[in-house]
Design a protein around this motif. Structure first.
Motif, mmCIF file in Angstrom:
data_model
loop_
_atom_site.group_PDB
_atom_site.id
_atom_site.type_symbol
_atom_site.label_atom_id
_atom_site.label_comp_id
_atom_site.label_asym_id
_atom_site.label_seq_id
_atom_site.Cartn_x
_atom_site.Cartn_y
_atom_site.Cartn_z
ATOM 1 N N MET A 1 14.515 -10.845 -30.917
ATOM 2 C CA MET A 1 15.182 -11.875 -30.873
ATOM 3 C C MET A 1 16.596 -12.068 -31.478
ATOM 4 O O MET A 1 17.624 -12.501 -31.249
ATOM 5 N N ARG A 2 16.709 -11.384 -32.766
ATOM 6 C CA ARG A 2 17.838 -11.077 -33.636
ATOM 7 C C ARG A 2 18.781 -10.577 -32.920
ATOM 8 O O ARG A 2 19.966 -10.839 -33.111
ATOM 9 N N THR A 9 14.997 -14.156 -24.365
ATOM 10 C CA THR A 9 13.930 -14.427 -25.375
ATOM 11 C C THR A 9 14.137 -15.444 -26.199
ATOM 12 O O THR A 9 13.640 -16.533 -26.435
ATOM 13 N N LYS A 10 15.473 -15.553 -26.730
ATOM 14 C CA LYS A 10 16.024 -16.471 -27.651
ATOM 15 C C LYS A 10 16.102 -17.912 -26.694
ATOM 16 O O LYS A 10 15.596 -19.190 -27.417
ATOM 17 N N TYR A 13 12.669 -19.309 -26.650
ATOM 18 C CA TYR A 13 12.341 -19.885 -28.115
ATOM 19 C C TYR A 13 13.050 -21.329 -27.955
ATOM 20 O O TYR A 13 12.325 -22.231 -28.408
ATOM 21 N N LYS A 23 8.133 -24.312 -34.025
ATOM 22 C CA LYS A 23 8.809 -22.905 -34.180
ATOM 23 C C LYS A 23 7.592 -21.899 -34.101
ATOM 24 O O LYS A 23 7.953 -20.817 -33.604
ATOM 25 N N ASP A 24 6.558 -22.099 -35.035
ATOM 26 C CA ASP A 24 5.646 -21.039 -35.080
ATOM 27 C C ASP A 24 4.966 -20.841 -33.871
ATOM 28 O O ASP A 24 4.746 -19.641 -33.361
ATOM 29 N N ALA A 26 6.055 -21.260 -30.814
ATOM 30 C CA ALA A 26 7.204 -21.047 -29.884
ATOM 31 C C ALA A 26 6.747 -19.499 -30.072
ATOM 32 O O ALA A 26 6.961 -18.492 -29.255
ATOM 33 N N LYS A 27 6.839 -18.757 -31.346
ATOM 34 C CA LYS A 27 7.179 -17.647 -31.722
ATOM 35 C C LYS A 27 5.745 -17.089 -31.148
ATOM 36 O O LYS A 27 5.808 -15.770 -30.579
ATOM 37 N N ARG A 28 4.614 -17.795 -31.232
ATOM 38 C CA ARG A 28 3.360 -16.850 -31.027
ATOM 39 C C ARG A 28 3.361 -16.820 -29.472
ATOM 40 O O ARG A 28 2.945 -15.733 -29.131
ATOM 41 N N LEU A 30 5.878 -16.252 -27.641
ATOM 42 C CA LEU A 30 6.860 -14.946 -27.253
ATOM 43 C C LEU A 30 5.997 -13.847 -27.506
ATOM 44 O O LEU A 30 6.225 -12.909 -26.511
ATOM 45 N N GLY A 31 5.466 -13.861 -28.470
ATOM 46 C CA GLY A 31 4.671 -12.776 -28.949
ATOM 47 C C GLY A 31 3.567 -12.236 -27.822
ATOM 48 O O GLY A 31 3.228 -11.129 -27.743
#
Length: 66
Positions: A1-2, A9-10, A13, A23-24, A26-28, A30-31
């Motif tokens: 994402m960086r 991806t971003k 998110y 936020k957690d 959303a990251k999960r 994506l993962g």
């Protein structure tokens, strides 16, 4: 994402957070998509399927295979 590669991806998110996911979470989510893609790449010995990955991102919060 960086690295913003792929940029979807971003974008996904940010969409998930706007829709009320933490936020957690959303990251999960994506993962989960990333893990499924990596698993398929290894099992099928194929290259990264950017189009399929982006389609899976667009379906979130529905998880792949649901």
């Amino acid at each position: 994402m960086r690295l913003n590669d792929p940029p979807e991806t971003k974008q996904t998110y940010e969409r998930l957070v706007r829709e009320g996911h933490s936020k957690d979470e959303a990251k999960r989510l994506l993962g989960c998509v990333l893990i499924v893609e990596m698993h398929d790449m290894m099992q099928k010995q194929r290259e990264f399927d950017r189009d399929g990955y982006v389609q899976a991102l667009n379906r979130l919060p529905e998880l792949p295979g649901e």
